[in-house]
Structures are given as C-alpha cells and as structure tokens.
Design a protein around this motif. Structure first.
Motif, PDB file in Angstrom:
ATOM      1  N   GLY A  10      38.053  24.895  59.744  1.00 24.99           N
ATOM      2  CA  GLY A  10      39.389  25.290  59.313  1.00 24.99           C
ATOM      3  C   GLY A  10      40.470  24.473  59.998  1.00 24.99           C
ATOM      4  O   GLY A  10      41.433  24.035  59.376  1.00 24.99           O
ATOM      5  N   GLU A  11      40.282  24.267  61.306  1.00 23.22           N
ATOM      6  CA  GLU A  11      41.236  23.435  62.053  1.00 23.22           C
ATOM      7  C   GLU A  11      41.295  22.030  61.463  1.00 23.22           C
ATOM      8  O   GLU A  11      42.369  21.450  61.310  1.00 23.22           O
ATOM      9  N   SER A  12      40.127  21.501  61.124  1.00 25.82           N
ATOM     10  CA  SER A  12      40.090  20.119  60.625  1.00 25.82           C
ATOM     11  C   SER A  12      40.778  19.995  59.271  1.00 25.82           C
ATOM     12  O   SER A  12      41.157  18.909  58.855  1.00 25.82           O
ATOM     13  N   PHE A  13      40.952  21.127  58.615  1.00 23.09           N
ATOM     14  CA  PHE A  13      41.604  21.103  57.309  1.00 23.09           C
ATOM     15  C   PHE A  13      43.119  20.955  57.451  1.00 23.09           C
ATOM     16  O   PHE A  13      43.817  20.662  56.490  1.00 23.09           O
ATOM     17  N   ARG A  14      43.609  21.157  58.675  1.00 22.00           N
ATOM     18  CA  ARG A  14      45.043  21.053  58.883  1.00 22.00           C
ATOM     19  C   ARG A  14      45.563  19.653  58.605  1.00 22.00           C
ATOM     20  O   ARG A  14      46.680  19.480  58.129  1.00 22.00           O
ATOM     21  N   GLU A  15      44.752  18.654  58.941  1.00 21.37           N
ATOM     22  CA  GLU A  15      45.245  17.283  58.771  1.00 21.37           C
ATOM     23  C   GLU A  15      45.565  16.970  57.312  1.00 21.37           C
ATOM     24  O   GLU A  15      46.693  16.574  57.018  1.00 21.37           O
ATOM     25  N   PRO A  16      44.609  17.127  56.400  1.00 23.60           N
ATOM     26  CA  PRO A  16      44.969  16.863  55.004  1.00 23.60           C
ATOM     27  C   PRO A  16      46.155  17.698  54.540  1.00 23.60           C
ATOM     28  O   PRO A  16      47.005  17.200  53.795  1.00 23.60           O
ATOM     29  N   VAL A  17      46.217  18.932  54.992  1.00 18.77           N
ATOM     30  CA  VAL A  17      47.334  19.780  54.579  1.00 18.77           C
ATOM     31  C   VAL A  17      48.656  19.246  55.136  1.00 18.77           C
ATOM     32  O   VAL A  17      49.669  19.206  54.435  1.00 18.77           O
ATOM     33  N   ASN A  18      48.616  18.803  56.382  1.00 19.29           N
ATOM     34  CA  ASN A  18      49.841  18.258  56.959  1.00 19.29           C
ATOM     35  C   ASN A  18      50.299  17.001  56.242  1.00 19.29           C
ATOM     36  O   ASN A  18      51.492  16.821  55.973  1.00 19.29           O
ATOM     37  N   VAL A  19      49.343  16.128  55.944  1.00 19.33           N
ATOM     38  CA  VAL A  19      49.699  14.894  55.236  1.00 19.33           C
ATOM     39  C   VAL A  19      50.328  15.229  53.894  1.00 19.33           C
ATOM     40  O   VAL A  19      51.349  14.658  53.515  1.00 19.33           O
ATOM     41  N   LYS A  27      55.907   3.837  41.839  1.00 26.16           N
ATOM     42  CA  LYS A  27      55.857   3.652  43.282  1.00 26.16           C
ATOM     43  C   LYS A  27      55.589   4.991  43.967  1.00 26.16           C
ATOM     44  O   LYS A  27      54.797   5.078  44.908  1.00 26.16           O
ATOM     45  N   MET A  28      56.248   6.026  43.456  1.00 29.74           N
ATOM     46  CA  MET A  28      56.006   7.338  44.058  1.00 29.74           C
ATOM     47  C   MET A  28      54.565   7.770  43.816  1.00 29.74           C
ATOM     48  O   MET A  28      53.937   8.356  44.696  1.00 29.74           O
ATOM     49  N   GLY A  29      54.048   7.458  42.641  1.00 27.77           N
ATOM     50  CA  GLY A  29      52.656   7.778  42.352  1.00 27.77           C
ATOM     51  C   GLY A  29      51.712   7.092  43.321  1.00 27.77           C
ATOM     52  O   GLY A  29      50.750   7.685  43.816  1.00 27.77           O
ATOM     53  N   GLU A  30      52.025   5.832  43.611  1.00 21.71           N
ATOM     54  CA  GLU A  30      51.210   5.086  44.581  1.00 21.71           C
ATOM     55  C   GLU A  30      51.244   5.766  45.942  1.00 21.71           C
ATOM     56  O   GLU A  30      50.226   5.896  46.625  1.00 21.71           O
ATOM     57  N   SER A  31      52.432   6.212  46.310  1.00 24.08           N
ATOM     58  CA  SER A  31      52.561   6.831  47.637  1.00 24.08           C
ATOM     59  C   SER A  31      51.799   8.144  47.718  1.00 24.08           C
ATOM     60  O   SER A  31      51.506   8.622  48.813  1.00 24.08           O
ATOM     61  N   PHE A  32      51.484   8.704  46.578  1.00 26.51           N
ATOM     62  CA  PHE A  32      50.747   9.961  46.567  1.00 26.51           C
ATOM     63  C   PHE A  32      49.260   9.736  46.849  1.00 26.51           C
ATOM     64  O   PHE A  32      48.524  10.675  47.130  1.00 26.51           O
ATOM     65  N   ARG A  33      48.854   8.473  46.787  1.00 26.68           N
ATOM     66  CA  ARG A  33      47.432   8.181  47.017  1.00 26.68           C
ATOM     67  C   ARG A  33      47.016   8.538  48.424  1.00 26.68           C
ATOM     68  O   ARG A  33      45.891   8.964  48.654  1.00 26.68           O
ATOM     69  N   GLU A  34      47.915   8.346  49.387  1.00 26.24           N
ATOM     70  CA  GLU A  34      47.509   8.594  50.770  1.00 26.24           C
ATOM     71  C   GLU A  34      47.120  10.048  50.997  1.00 26.24           C
ATOM     72  O   GLU A  34      46.002  10.326  51.433  1.00 26.24           O
ATOM     73  N   PRO A  35      48.007  11.002  50.687  1.00 31.91           N
ATOM     74  CA  PRO A  35      47.586  12.391  50.859  1.00 31.91           C
ATOM     75  C   PRO A  35      46.315  12.730  50.097  1.00 31.91           C
ATOM     76  O   PRO A  35      45.458  13.449  50.598  1.00 31.91           O
ATOM     77  N   VAL A  36      46.201  12.154  48.887  1.00 30.62           N
ATOM     78  CA  VAL A  36      45.010  12.436  48.098  1.00 30.62           C
ATOM     79  C   VAL A  36      43.769  11.855  48.771  1.00 30.62           C
ATOM     80  O   VAL A  36      42.717  12.488  48.821  1.00 30.62           O
ATOM     81  N   ASN A  37      43.908  10.650  49.307  1.00 32.75           N
ATOM     82  CA  ASN A  37      42.763  10.048  49.980  1.00 32.75           C
ATOM     83  C   ASN A  37      42.338  10.854  51.192  1.00 32.75           C
ATOM     84  O   ASN A  37      41.148  11.058  51.436  1.00 32.75           O
ATOM     85  N   VAL A  38      43.331  11.305  51.959  1.00 32.71           N
ATOM     86  CA  VAL A  38      43.002  12.104  53.142  1.00 32.71           C
ATOM     87  C   VAL A  38      42.252  13.359  52.725  1.00 32.71           C
ATOM     88  O   VAL A  38      41.245  13.738  53.331  1.00 32.71           O
ATOM     89  N   LEU A  39      42.746  13.974  51.674  1.00 27.28           N
ATOM     90  CA  LEU A  39      42.069  15.168  51.174  1.00 27.28           C
ATOM     91  C   LEU A  39      40.665  14.840  50.681  1.00 27.28           C
ATOM     92  O   LEU A  39      39.700  15.554  50.967  1.00 27.28           O
ATOM     93  N   GLY A  40      40.552  13.723  49.969  1.00 26.49           N
ATOM     94  CA  GLY A  40      39.255  13.307  49.459  1.00 26.49           C
ATOM     95  C   GLY A  40      38.264  13.061  50.580  1.00 26.49           C
ATOM     96  O   GLY A  40      37.100  13.459  50.496  1.00 26.49           O
ATOM     97  N   ASN A  41      38.731  12.430  51.625  1.00 27.20           N
ATOM     98  CA  ASN A  41      37.836  12.163  52.750  1.00 27.20           C
ATOM     99  C   ASN A  41      37.410  13.451  53.433  1.00 27.20           C
ATOM    100  O   ASN A  41      36.253  13.609  53.826  1.00 27.20           O
ATOM    101  N   TRP A  42      38.359  14.358  53.563  1.00 27.62           N
ATOM    102  CA  TRP A  42      38.009  15.651  54.148  1.00 27.62           C
ATOM    103  C   TRP A  42      36.945  16.333  53.288  1.00 27.62           C
ATOM    104  O   TRP A  42      35.971  16.887  53.808  1.00 27.62           O
TER     105      TRP A  42
END
Lengths: 121, 121
Positions: free
Chosen positions: A87-96, B85-100
């Motif tokens: 759950g803690e590790s989920f904070r990062e994606p949520v924060n981003v 450009k904004m769509g591109e910037s949305f890739r980062e949060p999505v990638n972080v989530l994807g990696n999680w």
DNA sequence: CATGGCGGTTCCCTTTGTGTAACCGAGGTT
DNA sequence: AACCTCGGTTACACAAAGGGAACCGCCATG
C-alpha cells in the motif's frame, strides 16, 4: 471481444486499473498515507463517503493486500486500518498522478471551454 | 454529502480521476504514446474496444486537450489521432502506474487467493 | 448488383456503481 | 426506558458505464 491479442501491456494496465482504479480506493489510500492509521468512522467522516461504499472499498483493499485491518474486540469495538508495505508503495504512482493533475487541471479546463465554444457554433 | 471540507487534496485528485481516470482513456493514451499516430479503426482493432466507447473516449480526450484529431476529407475518409503536448506529458504518470502494476499484480493475486481461502473457512 | 471499409451516431439493453435507510448486538449515557 | 456509538451488513432504488447491432454516405471491389 476481449481478444487482447494486440497491445499486451494493455491487458496488464487494464487489470490493475480494474483493481485499484476506482475513486474511493485511491482516496482511502491517500488518507491512510496521510494519517498513518485511521478507524472506520474516522475515514468515513474524512472522506464523506457512505458507510456502505467505505465498507466495500476497505474489504477490497484488504483483499488486495494494500490495507491492513486490525480488530480490537473492545466495547465498543475498535477497528484500525493502515497501509501495508505494498500500500505504501502505491503512494508513488498516486503522487505522480496527483502532481500531474495539479499542473494540468487548469489547462484542461481552458481546453474544454474552447472546445465547447467551438462546438456551439 | 460531497462536503470536501476535509481532505482538500481529495477534491483535486477526484477531479482529475473523473476526467482521465477511466480505463479507455488511459488505454487510448498509451496506444497513441506507443505508435505516435493512429487512425480510428486502428485504435479500435488495437484495443478491441467497441466503436461506441472509442468514439466517446476520443471525443472527451480531444475536448480535454490531450489528443489531437486530424480529419482528411478523402474518400474513404481518414481521421488521424495523436497526442498533444499535454497528452505526451500524461505519459509519465501513466508509465509510473504501469510499472507499479507490473511489479505488484502478482502480489495482489497472491494476496487475493490467501484472503479468499481464509474467508472460505 | 451486392458487399465491404471508413468513421462515426443512435437506440436498446444489461451490468456495475453508488447512495439511502433500516437493522444488528453489546454496552454506555441521559 | 429510550437512545446513542462503533463497525458493519442487507435490501432497495436509481444513475451511469458500456456492449451489440443497426444505420449513415460514399466509393472501391468482386
């Protein structure tokens, strides 16, 4: 339908979103991240979520291993919730995501207004 | 309800999630991020999404300023979609989530199995 | 002539999400 | 005695999400 022959990553993303992608789950995790440990009714008051949805959400989060539930058989009963390591590790994606939201919400609003004005002509 | 007197961040997070937080939006953005430019039916086949949902999703993404729509009035018509450009910037949060997701899906499955077994006793 | 592809839109139907209200048991408060 | 608290569960109702199929114009292909 639902082949998923294409875009193999999508299947995975889809899976995770269907687990932790709903609003209440995210908000509960954020609250627990912020306050550490909260009781049932504390969460309820904090989020102004209905009792039913909070109960369902917490059960799912516990099942998924994101939230820890500790039951103290006192009177009146006391139940505490806090985040697990996962759950803690989920904070990062949520924060981003939250930061992106903060940076872009205004732009989205502007874009919407422009789009709607164009459409009304 | 919906006071939002508490947890001020929740309001913002809630707003962004209700805009770009649904499954199809995320998946469309991922696809466009991966392939650059795609036509309507290419996206449809790629995601195995229904025609109706794809149409609705793209319209919302265009309205929000994440996706660019280019209409070529040829015969047959050709409509191309790509990220702004904004769509591109949305890739980062999505990638972080994807990696999680990638890192934790297996753990979630294990947790669920354990929970369900406990519950069946 | 019939069929199919393109990029949608519209209608209908089912599933899912979410809120409200009532109820639970044991004990404390008024 | 009547009611409140805590942590839920259950029944009911309504709204939103989302799939399926039919339709559109236009042209190319069989």
């Amino acid at each position: 339908m639902l082949d998923d022959k294409q875009c193999p990553d999508c299947k995975r993303i889809n899976e995770v979103l269907s687990r932790v992608g709903d609003r209440w789950s995210v908000l509960v995790v954020i609250s627990l991240a912020q306050y550490g440990t909260l009781r049932f009714n504390e969460l309820k008051r904090n989020l102004s979520i209905s009792q039913r949805m909070l109960s369902l959400t917490l059960k799912e989060l516990e099942r998924d291993g994101l939230v820890n539930r500790t039951y103290h058989p006192t009177i009146p009963p006391k139940v505490e919730y806090n985040l697990t390591k996962m759950g803690e590790s989920f904070r990062e994606p949520v924060n981003v995501l939250g930061n992106w939201a903060l940076d872009n919400l205004a732009k989205i609003d502007v874009s919407r207004e422009a789009y709607d004005e164009r459409a009304s002509n």
